[in-house]
Design an enzyme around this catalytic site. Structure first.
Site, PDB file in Angstrom:
ATOM      1  N   GLY A   7      39.337  26.881  -6.704  1.00 17.35           N
ATOM      2  CA  GLY A   7      38.961  27.846  -7.726  1.00 17.35           C
ATOM      3  C   GLY A   7      40.112  28.173  -8.662  1.00 17.35           C
ATOM      4  N   ALA A   8      40.887  27.162  -9.027  1.00 17.11           N
ATOM      5  CA  ALA A   8      42.132  27.390  -9.772  1.00 17.11           C
ATOM      6  C   ALA A   8      41.957  27.302 -11.279  1.00 17.11           C
ATOM      7  CB  ALA A   8      43.196  26.385  -9.318  1.00 17.11           C
ATOM      8  N   ASN A   9      40.732  27.216 -11.770  1.00 17.97           N
ATOM      9  CA  ASN A   9      40.559  27.084 -13.218  1.00 17.97           C
ATOM     10  C   ASN A   9      40.678  28.418 -13.950  1.00 17.97           C
ATOM     11  OD1 ASN A   9      37.729  27.085 -11.835  1.00 17.97           O
ATOM     12  ND2 ASN A   9      37.395  28.035 -13.837  1.00 17.97           N
ATOM     13  N   GLY A  46      41.432  33.079 -13.400  1.00 15.70           N
ATOM     14  CA  GLY A  46      41.703  34.235 -12.562  1.00 15.70           C
ATOM     15  C   GLY A  46      42.873  34.065 -11.616  1.00 15.70           C
ATOM     16  N   ILE A  47      42.720  34.644 -10.429  1.00 21.40           N
ATOM     17  CA  ILE A  47      43.785  34.655  -9.436  1.00 21.40           C
ATOM     18  C   ILE A  47      44.154  33.240  -9.012  1.00 21.40           C
ATOM     19  CG2 ILE A  47      44.259  35.296  -7.029  1.00 21.40           C
ATOM     20  CD1 ILE A  47      42.646  37.895  -7.646  1.00 21.40           C
ATOM     21  N   GLY A  48      43.160  32.364  -8.898  1.00 18.79           N
ATOM     22  CA  GLY A  48      43.450  30.988  -8.514  1.00 18.79           C
ATOM     23  C   GLY A  48      44.327  30.284  -9.522  1.00 18.79           C
ATOM     24  N   SER A  50      38.964  39.777   1.417  1.00 23.54           N
ATOM     25  CA  SER A  50      38.743  40.938   0.561  1.00 23.54           C
ATOM     26  C   SER A  50      38.715  42.199   1.416  1.00 23.54           C
ATOM     27  CB  SER A  50      37.398  40.808  -0.177  1.00 23.54           C
ATOM     28  OG  SER A  50      37.025  42.024  -0.791  1.00 23.54           O
ATOM     29  N   TYR A 110      28.156  39.456   1.280  1.00 24.42           N
ATOM     30  CA  TYR A 110      29.522  39.216   0.813  1.00 24.42           C
ATOM     31  C   TYR A 110      30.530  39.678   1.859  1.00 24.42           C
ATOM     32  CZ  TYR A 110      33.777  39.458  -2.004  1.00 24.42           C
ATOM     33  OH  TYR A 110      35.052  39.295  -2.474  1.00 24.42           O
TER      34      TYR A 110
END
Length: 321
Positions: free
Chosen positions: A21-23, A25-27, A151, A187
């Site tokens: 998920g590095a595209n 935000g935090i990633g 989380s 979640y």
């Protein structure tokens, strides 16, 4: 940990990191800062267009960075297997695996393999990915780290143990149908699963005497498209706008939200099963974080592990209980 910032990240030259998920935000920040300290980074993203654009952006922000995109859809175990095979064709070892990607509070849905989406993406996809990359992690010459991003909302979902727990997708999977589905409870259970997975990984690594460390992190309340995005998917325009306003007014910046992941991945002295978050719970410098007692339950961890192996078809044969 007091005042720890990206300036404290040790040099990462010669090391390789995979960030899911590095595209954005935090990633993205996690991948960028690891690259800034010399790591070769692999941006593992579902969208090819966004993944490639993120690589271009990263190289512009960090001239000389070694970064590449590889496709990974955690909602499809076939894609997870393809990613692990592609990585293995390129590199013999993996030093850092940051299991960052996730979805939050989505309407009921299923992954390509039939699992409830949040549990399937947030936990099962990463469980399978970690297991398939384990030979590469074991080959890291200076010892590897795995960071599972959980989380504070894990408190909303305790995973049942015993007969109600590991059977099929019920219990661990959090829902077999839309009937009775509660998106925030689902979640929370997926985030509890992240911590139980970390706990059981750490226990097994300790027993095996290897040099891999399993830790977890959470960003606190950081600006993220997850909050508004979940509401937008359901057409809840007002909720989406309120979430966006909350991000703008109350949340810490995305770069600050990435600090716990970066600390867990790189700081000296991070121990097995550490859980790192913002010092004040929702914001602040990285610090040891409180976690619900059920995320430290050995029996629940073993049950989740066994169910995850069965559901994904990925066996950790090299890491017995």
């Amino acid at each position: 940990m007091s005042g720890w910032t990206t300036a404290n990240i040790p040099g990462q030259s010669g090391r390789t990191a995979v960030v899911t998920g590095a595209n954005s935000g935090i990633g993205y920040v996690t991948a960028r800062e690891l690259a800034r300290r010399g790591a070769a980074v692999v941006l593992a993203c579902r969208s090819a267009a966004r993944g490639r654009a993120a690589v271009v952006r990263l190289r512009a922000e960090v001239p000389g960075a070694e970064a590449e995109f590889l496709p990974l859809d955690l909602a499809d175990l076939g894609s997870v297997r393809e990613f692990a095979a592609a990585y293995g064709e390129r590199r013999a070892a993996l030093d850092l695996l940051v299991n960052n990607a996730g979805v939050m509070a989505l309407p009921f849905g299923r992954t390509a393999d039939g699992f409830e989406t949040q549990f399937g993406v947030n936990h099962l996809g990463h469980f399978a990915l970690t297991g398939l990359l384990l030979p590469r992690l074991r080959a890291a010459p200076a010892g590897a780290r795995i960071v599972n991003v959980s989380s504070g909302f894990h408190v909303l979902g305790r995973i049942p143990s015993g007969p109600a727990g590991p059977a099929g997708t019920g219990g661990f999977g959090s829902a077999d149908s839309a009937a009775g589905y509660r998106r925030w409870s689902a979640y929370g259970r997926s985030k509890t699963a992240n911590l139980l997975f970390t706990h059981e990984l750490a226990r097994r690594f300790t027993a095996a005497g290897g040099r891999i460390t399993a830790a977890a992190a959470h960003p606190g309340y950081a600006s993220s498209n997850l909050h508004a995005g979940a509401a937008a998917l359901e057409g809840r325009t007002l909720t989406s706008r309120l979430a966006a306003l909350g991000d703008a007014v109350l949340a810490q910046p995305t770069a600050s939200g990435a600090l716990p992941s970066l600390y867990a991945a790189t700081a000296p002295g991070v121990g097995q099963d550490a859980f790192i978050g913002p010092r004040f719970g929702w914001r602040g410098a990285p610090a040891a974080s409180w976690r619900a007692g059920w995320t430290l339950d050995d029996a629940a961890g073993e049950e989740l592990w066994a169910a995850s192996e069965r559901l994904t078809g990925v066996s950790y044969a090299a890491l017995p209980r």
